[in-house]
Design an enzyme around this catalytic site. Structure first.
Site, PDB file in Angstrom:
ATOM      1  N   ASP A   9       0.883  -1.150   0.000  1.00  0.00           N
ATOM      2  CA  ASP A   9       0.000   0.000   0.000  1.00  0.00           C
ATOM      3  C   ASP A   9       0.942   1.226   0.000  1.00  0.00           C
ATOM      4  O   ASP A   9       2.128   1.096   0.317  1.00  0.00           O
ATOM      5  CB  ASP A   9      -0.854  -0.051   1.270  1.00  0.00           C
ATOM      6  CG  ASP A   9      -1.711   1.174   1.432  1.00  0.00           C
ATOM      7  OD1 ASP A   9      -2.345   1.598   0.450  1.00  0.00           O
ATOM      8  OD2 ASP A   9      -1.744   1.728   2.544  1.00  0.00           O
ATOM      9  N   LEU A  10       0.420   2.386  -0.350  1.00  0.00           N
ATOM     10  CA  LEU A  10       1.290   3.574  -0.408  1.00  0.00           C
ATOM     11  C   LEU A  10       1.084   4.488   0.815  1.00  0.00           C
ATOM     12  O   LEU A  10       1.975   4.640   1.654  1.00  0.00           O
ATOM     13  CB  LEU A  10       0.998   4.344  -1.698  1.00  0.00           C
ATOM     14  CG  LEU A  10       1.734   5.664  -1.901  1.00  0.00           C
ATOM     15  CD1 LEU A  10       3.242   5.454  -1.997  1.00  0.00           C
ATOM     16  CD2 LEU A  10       1.236   6.368  -3.175  1.00  0.00           C
ATOM     17  N   ASP A  11      -0.145   5.058   0.902  1.00  0.00           N
ATOM     18  CA  ASP A  11      -0.422   6.021   1.970  1.00  0.00           C
ATOM     19  C   ASP A  11      -0.380   5.332   3.337  1.00  0.00           C
ATOM     20  O   ASP A  11      -1.138   4.396   3.588  1.00  0.00           O
ATOM     21  CB  ASP A  11      -1.810   6.642   1.760  1.00  0.00           C
ATOM     22  CG  ASP A  11      -1.899   7.433   0.455  1.00  0.00           C
ATOM     23  OD1 ASP A  11      -0.990   8.234   0.204  1.00  0.00           O
ATOM     24  OD2 ASP A  11      -2.868   7.243  -0.301  1.00  0.00           O
ATOM     25  N   THR A  17       0.908  10.351   4.063  1.00  0.00           N
ATOM     26  CA  THR A  17       0.099  11.382   3.392  1.00  0.00           C
ATOM     27  C   THR A  17      -1.171  11.692   4.180  1.00  0.00           C
ATOM     28  O   THR A  17      -1.886  12.630   3.835  1.00  0.00           O
ATOM     29  CB  THR A  17      -0.309  10.918   1.982  1.00  0.00           C
ATOM     30  OG1 THR A  17      -0.696   9.554   2.101  1.00  0.00           O
ATOM     31  CG2 THR A  17       0.802  11.055   0.978  1.00  0.00           C
ATOM     32  N   LYS A  45      -8.854   6.225   6.303  1.00  0.00           N
ATOM     33  CA  LYS A  45      -7.636   5.537   5.864  1.00  0.00           C
ATOM     34  C   LYS A  45      -7.968   4.335   4.985  1.00  0.00           C
ATOM     35  O   LYS A  45      -8.774   3.495   5.376  1.00  0.00           O
ATOM     36  CB  LYS A  45      -6.797   5.105   7.070  1.00  0.00           C
ATOM     37  CG  LYS A  45      -6.111   6.295   7.707  1.00  0.00           C
ATOM     38  CD  LYS A  45      -5.044   5.883   8.694  1.00  0.00           C
ATOM     39  CE  LYS A  45      -4.369   7.115   9.262  1.00  0.00           C
ATOM     40  NZ  LYS A  45      -3.583   6.826  10.452  1.00  0.00           N
ATOM     41  N   SER A 114      -2.435   0.527  -4.364  1.00  0.00           N
ATOM     42  CA  SER A 114      -2.943   1.699  -3.632  1.00  0.00           C
ATOM     43  C   SER A 114      -4.280   2.176  -4.193  1.00  0.00           C
ATOM     44  O   SER A 114      -4.468   2.206  -5.409  1.00  0.00           O
ATOM     45  CB  SER A 114      -1.920   2.835  -3.735  1.00  0.00           C
ATOM     46  OG  SER A 114      -2.503   4.058  -3.348  1.00  0.00           O
ATOM     47  N   ALA A 115      -5.159   2.595  -3.294  1.00  0.00           N
ATOM     48  CA  ALA A 115      -6.465   3.123  -3.707  1.00  0.00           C
ATOM     49  C   ALA A 115      -6.340   4.517  -4.312  1.00  0.00           C
ATOM     50  O   ALA A 115      -7.271   5.016  -4.937  1.00  0.00           O
ATOM     51  CB  ALA A 115      -7.377   3.208  -2.480  1.00  0.00           C
ATOM     52  N   LYS A 145     -10.821  -1.200  -1.957  1.00  0.00           N
ATOM     53  CA  LYS A 145     -10.608  -2.051  -0.778  1.00  0.00           C
ATOM     54  C   LYS A 145     -11.800  -1.813   0.151  1.00  0.00           C
ATOM     55  O   LYS A 145     -12.273  -0.684   0.229  1.00  0.00           O
ATOM     56  CB  LYS A 145      -9.310  -1.645  -0.065  1.00  0.00           C
ATOM     57  CG  LYS A 145      -8.060  -1.805  -0.915  1.00  0.00           C
ATOM     58  CD  LYS A 145      -6.853  -1.191  -0.190  1.00  0.00           C
ATOM     59  CE  LYS A 145      -5.665  -1.113  -1.118  1.00  0.00           C
ATOM     60  NZ  LYS A 145      -4.501  -0.415  -0.525  1.00  0.00           N
ATOM     61  N   GLU A 169       0.178  -3.339   4.684  1.00  0.00           N
ATOM     62  CA  GLU A 169      -0.983  -2.450   4.776  1.00  0.00           C
ATOM     63  C   GLU A 169      -1.071  -1.747   6.131  1.00  0.00           C
ATOM     64  O   GLU A 169      -0.715  -2.333   7.146  1.00  0.00           O
ATOM     65  CB  GLU A 169      -2.258  -3.284   4.628  1.00  0.00           C
ATOM     66  CG  GLU A 169      -2.942  -3.188   3.301  1.00  0.00           C
ATOM     67  CD  GLU A 169      -3.527  -1.834   2.955  1.00  0.00           C
ATOM     68  OE1 GLU A 169      -3.640  -0.964   3.853  1.00  0.00           O
ATOM     69  OE2 GLU A 169      -3.871  -1.622   1.790  1.00  0.00           O
ATOM     70  N   ASP A 170      -1.604  -0.519   6.129  1.00  0.00           N
ATOM     71  CA  ASP A 170      -1.799   0.183   7.407  1.00  0.00           C
ATOM     72  C   ASP A 170      -3.275   0.373   7.746  1.00  0.00           C
ATOM     73  O   ASP A 170      -3.589   0.933   8.785  1.00  0.00           O
ATOM     74  CB  ASP A 170      -1.139   1.569   7.375  1.00  0.00           C
ATOM     75  CG  ASP A 170      -1.907   2.519   6.479  1.00  0.00           C
ATOM     76  OD1 ASP A 170      -2.265   2.129   5.365  1.00  0.00           O
ATOM     77  OD2 ASP A 170      -2.174   3.657   6.918  1.00  0.00           O
TER      78      ASP A 170
END
Ligand code: BG6
Ligand code: MG
Length: 218
Positions: A9-11, A17, A45, A114-115, A145, A169-170
């Protein structure tokens, strides 16, 4: 388990971010006449932009039609991009680039899942686009997601079976998506939120493939 690919995942995993999303959403809420808190922001999130707006409107008790929602989502994004376009590689979360480089060296494939529809811009600002073999972002999927589409598409494009993929993932929605995809998942952050993940780590500082293998064996 034979790890052939890692999907990130990115953020909240590679970069924080959430603070910029928060400032941008708070401005929208203020314009609408209510206060949006950091606690409220937690609910956004991993959630898509439009779903985030809908949650924000629910918090404010506001009902809008679709064209009005489009205008607000667009305004929020323009606001958010002001911060994103100022980002530098110094904002990459500690240890994540080192871990990506180690994976690359070892031949384990790397995908982004990433979404965000801004993922390419963010990776570009961070100067790490080249580290990913495959990039699946919010512009490439139909279902957000916790639907597994993002991660399944990543595995398919990498030509790796889901059973050989590990997701990082966070967010709760992301962990559910990974489980639904039949993948193992490392939660990044707080165990109260991420209890459904197979394993939980605080972040990538001092993380390594050896530590990942130890986790998987545990
Ligand atoms: C996710 C974030 O990665 O992307 C969410 O965790 C965000 O907070 C979502 O709403 C969509 O991002 P964007 O950049 O397309 O508005
Ligand atoms: Mg995230």
């Amino acid at each position: 388990m034979d790890i052939k690919a890692c999907i990130f995942d990115l953020d909240g995993v590679i970069v924080d971010t959430a603070k910029y999303h928060f400032i941008a959403w708070r401005e929208i809420a203020r314009d609408l006449g209510f206060e949006f808190t950091e606690e409220h922001n937690e609910k956004l999130k991993g959630v898509s932009r439009m779903r985030s707006l809908e949650i924000l409107l629910e918090i404010g008790g506001i009902i809008l039609d679709d064209p009005a929602k489009e205008i607000l989502a667009d305004r929020k994004n323009k606001n958010y991009l002001k911060y994103v376009l100022q980002m530098t590689p110094a904002e990459i979360l500690p240890g994540s680039k080192e871990f990506l480089l180690e994976l690359k060296k070892s031949g384990i494939k790397i995908a982004l899942g990433s979404a965000s529809k801004n993922a390419m811009t963010i990776l570009d600002r961070l100067k790490i686009t080249h580290l990913f073999d495959v990039i699946v972002d919010g512009t490439k999927v139909f279902k957000a997601k916790p639907d597994p589409e993002i991660f399944l598409k990543g595995a398919e494009e990498l030509n790796v079976s889901p059973a050989n993929c590990i997701v990082f993932e966070d967010a709760e929605a992301g962990i559910e998506a990974a489980i639904a995809a039949g993948m193992k998942c490392v939660g990044i952050g707080n165990s109260e939120v991420l209890w459904r993940a197979n394993w939980i780590i605080r972040g990538f500082q001092n993380f390594s493939i050896t530590k990942l293998n130890d986790l998987v064996k545990s």
